[in-house]
Design an enzyme around this catalytic site. Sequence first.
Site, PDB file in Angstrom:
ATOM      1  N   LYS A  81       0.804  -1.164  -0.158  1.00 11.61           N
ATOM      2  CA  LYS A  81      -0.105  -0.024  -0.295  1.00 11.61           C
ATOM      3  C   LYS A  81       0.976   1.454   0.036  1.00 11.61           C
ATOM      4  O   LYS A  81       1.789   1.091   0.605  1.00 11.61           O
ATOM      5  CB  LYS A  81      -0.874   0.132   0.977  1.00 11.61           C
ATOM      6  CG  LYS A  81      -1.772   0.971   1.235  1.00 11.61           C
ATOM      7  CD  LYS A  81      -2.665   0.928   2.526  1.00 11.61           C
ATOM      8  CE  LYS A  81      -3.835   1.895   2.918  1.00 11.61           C
ATOM      9  NZ  LYS A  81      -4.702   1.818   3.980  1.00 11.61           N
ATOM     10  N   SER A 156      -9.682   1.695   3.092  1.00 12.04           N
ATOM     11  CA  SER A 156      -8.722   2.440   2.303  1.00 12.04           C
ATOM     12  C   SER A 156      -7.878   1.631   1.701  1.00 12.04           C
ATOM     13  O   SER A 156      -7.205   2.191   0.440  1.00 12.04           O
ATOM     14  CB  SER A 156      -7.901   3.786   3.016  1.00 12.04           C
ATOM     15  OG  SER A 156      -7.359   2.800   3.826  1.00 12.04           O
ATOM     16  N   SER A 180      -9.804  -0.613   7.173  1.00 13.09           N
ATOM     17  CA  SER A 180      -9.038  -0.440   5.943  1.00 13.09           C
ATOM     18  C   SER A 180      -8.482  -1.558   5.280  1.00 13.09           C
ATOM     19  O   SER A 180      -7.917  -1.751   4.129  1.00 13.09           O
ATOM     20  CB  SER A 180      -8.141   0.682   5.725  1.00 13.09           C
ATOM     21  OG  SER A 180      -8.708   1.916   5.603  1.00 13.09           O
TER      22      SER A 180
HETATM   23  N1  GLN Z   1     -12.884   3.957   6.628  1.00 13.74           N
HETATM   24  C1  GLN Z   1     -12.293   4.419   7.734  1.00 13.74           C
HETATM   25  C2  GLN Z   1     -11.840   5.797   7.488  1.00 13.74           C
HETATM   26  O1  GLN Z   1     -12.325   6.470   6.669  1.00 13.74           O
HETATM   27  C3  GLN Z   1     -11.201   3.525   8.076  1.00 13.74           C
HETATM   28  C4  GLN Z   1     -10.121   4.037   7.264  1.00 13.74           C
HETATM   29  C5  GLN Z   1      -8.802   3.124   7.734  1.00 13.74           C
HETATM   30  O2  GLN Z   1      -9.104   1.860   8.219  1.00 13.74           O
HETATM   31  N2  GLN Z   1      -7.456   3.431   7.358  1.00 13.74           N
HETATM   32  O3  GLN Z   1     -11.545   6.535   8.275  1.00 13.74           O
END
Ligand code: GLN
Length: 492
Positions: A81, A156, A180
């Site tokens: 990532k 994400s 994420s």
């Molecule tokens: N979707 C969640 C957010 O927008 C989690 C994001 C993540 O785990 N990096 O913060």
Amino acid sequence: MSEEIFYKTAAELSDLLSEKKLTSVQITQAVINRTKAVDNQVHAFLSFDEKDALEQASASDARREKGEPLSDLDGIPIALKDVISHKGQPLSASSKMLKDYISPYDATSTRKLKEAGAVVWGRLNLDEFAMGSSTENSAFDQTCNPWNLECVPGGSSGGSAAAVAAGESPLTLGSDTGGSIRQPASLCGVVGMKPTYGMVSRYGLAAFASSLDQIGPFARTVEDAAMLLQTVSGHDPLDSTSVQVEVPNYRKELREKKGPWKLGIAKEYFAEGLDSEVKESVMKAVDFYKSMGCEIVNVSLPHTDLAVPVYYIIATAEASSNLSRYDGIRYSSRAKESEDGVDLYFKTRGEFFGPEVKRRIILGTYVLSSGYYDAYYLKAQKVRTLIRQDFLNAFEKVDAIITPTAPKPAFKSGEKSKDPISMYLSDIFTISTNLAGLPAISLPCGFSNTGLPIGLQLIGQAYQESNLLSIAHAFEQGHDYWKKTPILESFN
Ligand code: GLN
């Protein structure tokens, strides 16, 4: 499909390398060719360095030729990532703020992978600074779900999940702050795991919310995830929140531990808003565990509905502090014309951060500001303790808790991007475990009528990754959802 090299599991590839039936160069070339053939549809990668990957692969083959492989992962490609530092390679966090930034050092996870002989390659797309649930917040590209290109891959870590699902890399790393890793794994039909907070070093990870962030594996099988987790786990003096615990041999233990286990289900995770097909698949998984002799126990997690609001206070507060470093002076992007230092900050941050990142910084700054700190931030920390306590109580009765990973299968691109609250709710089942610091895994447990993958989440006790992997492995052994692959036209 799975006779293809690019759809073999890391464990299969590892065996083929040991038996000298394949070389790392052949494997690496196969995944690169696959990526060239399908990534113009999937858009999982922001970039990759073919020459560097093939050089690493040749070095691995040379080691093996001498009978000196470094680990089971020696020669296996693993993509990262784009928030995990890889020396000499770009790291943009999918933000214009870091558009031309090149990592000057390796993250600890990257270093450990290199020490294990893995071929570390490719930069995977994400929501800008890991803020989002659909990968639509990337400043550079929109990753598509390999099972239906009109749908999002989740986020994400959408690029990390989609790459594994599309056969573009057998293993990838992602990061999980509120879901994420697990949510995109669920939406793309692959395995994704968030380790216990402190198991994997955060050194070299671009920080979002430091008390929640964890790096973790994506793979097609639980065994592969175990191999990758094992490689990147362990104490690191460079991360003060890294814990001093022995890393078990997860791969070996997952073959040995056969249960039966005591598994909990919590009514709070089967409430209104849960898609009926998701519910049905998860309940079938519960029946499977029952049939293998597991005892199913009802547990209660009464503060579950407070997790999303608490998360959006704590995570944004930490983000506002972490992202203050992007000031136009120290990192890559800088506004062209400014009157003085303060103006430079304003212009740089105004120009190079995307709208979701700005929303989070504003929210986070607000909840930390004097007069509001006690009402929001401090209160949220107290509720966080209650959420953690709910889990501790539940784990007096059970080894793991079974839940859906996401309330619905993958949604269409654009469906939620105008409505932040509905987007935030796609993490309703994953956020609590980050707040509590616990490990959790998502694995495929079915498909919707429209052919979209459905994920099962197993939440475990702190440092009990080995149990969690064994429980997940037992399910995977009894099903072949993981063997199904999406149909993608190849343009090569
Ligand atoms: N979707 C969640 C957010 O927008 C989690 C994001 C993540 O785990 N990096 O913060």
